[in-house]
Design a protein around this motif. Structure first.
Motif, PDB file in Angstrom:
ATOM      1  N   LEU A 110      22.445  71.039  29.946  1.00 39.45           N
ATOM      2  CA  LEU A 110      23.314  70.394  28.969  1.00 39.45           C
ATOM      3  C   LEU A 110      24.783  70.741  29.220  1.00 39.45           C
ATOM      4  O   LEU A 110      25.659  69.872  29.121  1.00 39.45           O
ATOM      5  N   HIS A 111      25.050  72.020  29.548  1.00 38.65           N
ATOM      6  CA  HIS A 111      26.429  72.407  29.865  1.00 38.65           C
ATOM      7  C   HIS A 111      26.949  71.635  31.080  1.00 38.65           C
ATOM      8  O   HIS A 111      28.111  71.203  31.104  1.00 38.65           O
ATOM      9  N   MET A 123      30.692  64.824  32.003  1.00 40.80           N
ATOM     10  CA  MET A 123      31.232  63.799  31.115  1.00 40.80           C
ATOM     11  C   MET A 123      32.718  64.023  30.856  1.00 40.80           C
ATOM     12  O   MET A 123      33.517  63.080  30.821  1.00 40.80           O
ATOM     13  N   ARG A 124      33.112  65.278  30.679  1.00 38.31           N
ATOM     14  CA  ARG A 124      34.530  65.570  30.454  1.00 38.31           C
ATOM     15  C   ARG A 124      35.364  65.203  31.676  1.00 38.31           C
ATOM     16  O   ARG A 124      36.455  64.629  31.554  1.00 38.31           O
ATOM     17  N   VAL A 156      27.731  68.023  30.053  1.00 40.01           N
ATOM     18  CA  VAL A 156      28.968  67.945  29.269  1.00 40.01           C
ATOM     19  C   VAL A 156      30.187  68.084  30.170  1.00 40.01           C
ATOM     20  O   VAL A 156      31.187  67.369  30.011  1.00 40.01           O
TER      21      VAL A 156
END
Length: 258
Positions: free
Chosen positions: A79-80, A86-87, A83
């Motif tokens: 998940l990290h 995506m950033r 993210v």
């Protein structure tokens, strides 16, 4: 013969209870307390079975706990990573949009200004030279006025033609959509195929990827570019949610003007 003599001649063991008690004390001293003696007389399998059962249950519980902790750590790491990706993608899109917003406003106008000004200046200089060369001391003002009016009209016509050929700026937007399925058994490939099957004038689909949500469920993240005058977000969501057997909901995760 008296009764006492009869009993004396009989072979009777009057002291047997004493010998039994002594034998009992002997075996108790040799084998330990009665509880330990009973435990010692049991088979080895029956003595070790409860202990093995408890140790195996504890070992199984610890192993299951370690497995769950490793699975949660792996999912957290994934998940990290998602993210962070995506950033980075969002930052790249923002930088690109900022560059596109700056370039259309400044570059064309800077290039067009000298082109429009130079002919006017040249024509004016030419007019001045013509006026100086063709100056009539005896009064030819009417001819000069007609020539100036004709040149002015030609310049206006040329400017209008050039302006009509200049391309107009089309307003566009970049969208990042989150398409969520009903459960973990939904065919995500079929879901993406249904989403991409939505075709409109002014709609262009981009890259996509699957992002874990939890409990084995994944959502589809897909980008698209729309022309604002032709495609609206509400109309796009309505067309996508028609596939209600596969799609639970759709959200606009990011919206940027191009």
């Amino acid at each position: 013969m008296s009764g006492l003599q009869c009993l004396a001649s009989e072979n009777i063991w009057f002291d047997k209870p004493l010998y039994d008690e002594a034998e009992k004390c002997f075996y108790e001293g040799a084998n330990g307390p009665p509880s330990q003696a009973k435990t010692a007389l049991l088979p080895k399998g029956r003595q070790q079975r409860p202990r093995n059962r408890n140790s195996s249950s504890h070992a199984g519980g610890d192993q299951e706990l370690v497995t769950r902790m490793k699975s949660m750590e792996l999912e957290n790491h994934t998940l990290h990573k998602v993210v962070a990706e995506m950033r980075a993608a969002l930052q790249t899109l923002e930088n690109r949009v900022a560059t596109l917003e700056k370039s259309p406003a400044g570059v064309p106008s800077a290039k067009a200004a000298p082109v429009q000004a130079a002919p006017v200046k040249q024509v004016q200089n030419g007019d001045d030279e013509d006026e100086d060369d063709d100056m009539d001391l005896f009064g030819s003002d009417d001819e000069d006025d007609e020539e100036a009016e004709r040149l002015k009209q030609e310049r206006l016509d040329a400017y209008a033609a050039k302006k009509s050929k200049k391309p107009t700026l089309i307003a566009k937007s970049s969208l990042l959509l989150d398409v969520k399925p009903w459960d973990d058994e939904t065919d995500m490939a079929k879901l993406e195929e249904c989403v991409r099957s939505v075709q409109m004038d002014g709609l262009l689909w981009g890259a996509s990827k699957l992002v874990p949500v939890g409990y084995g469920i994944k959502k589809l993240q897909i980008t698209c570019v729309i022309v604002d005058d032709k495609v609206g977000t509400d109309m796009l969501e309505e067309e996508i949610t028609k596939f209600e057997d596969l799609i639970q909901s759709i959200d606009v995760a990011a919206f940027n003007k191009i």
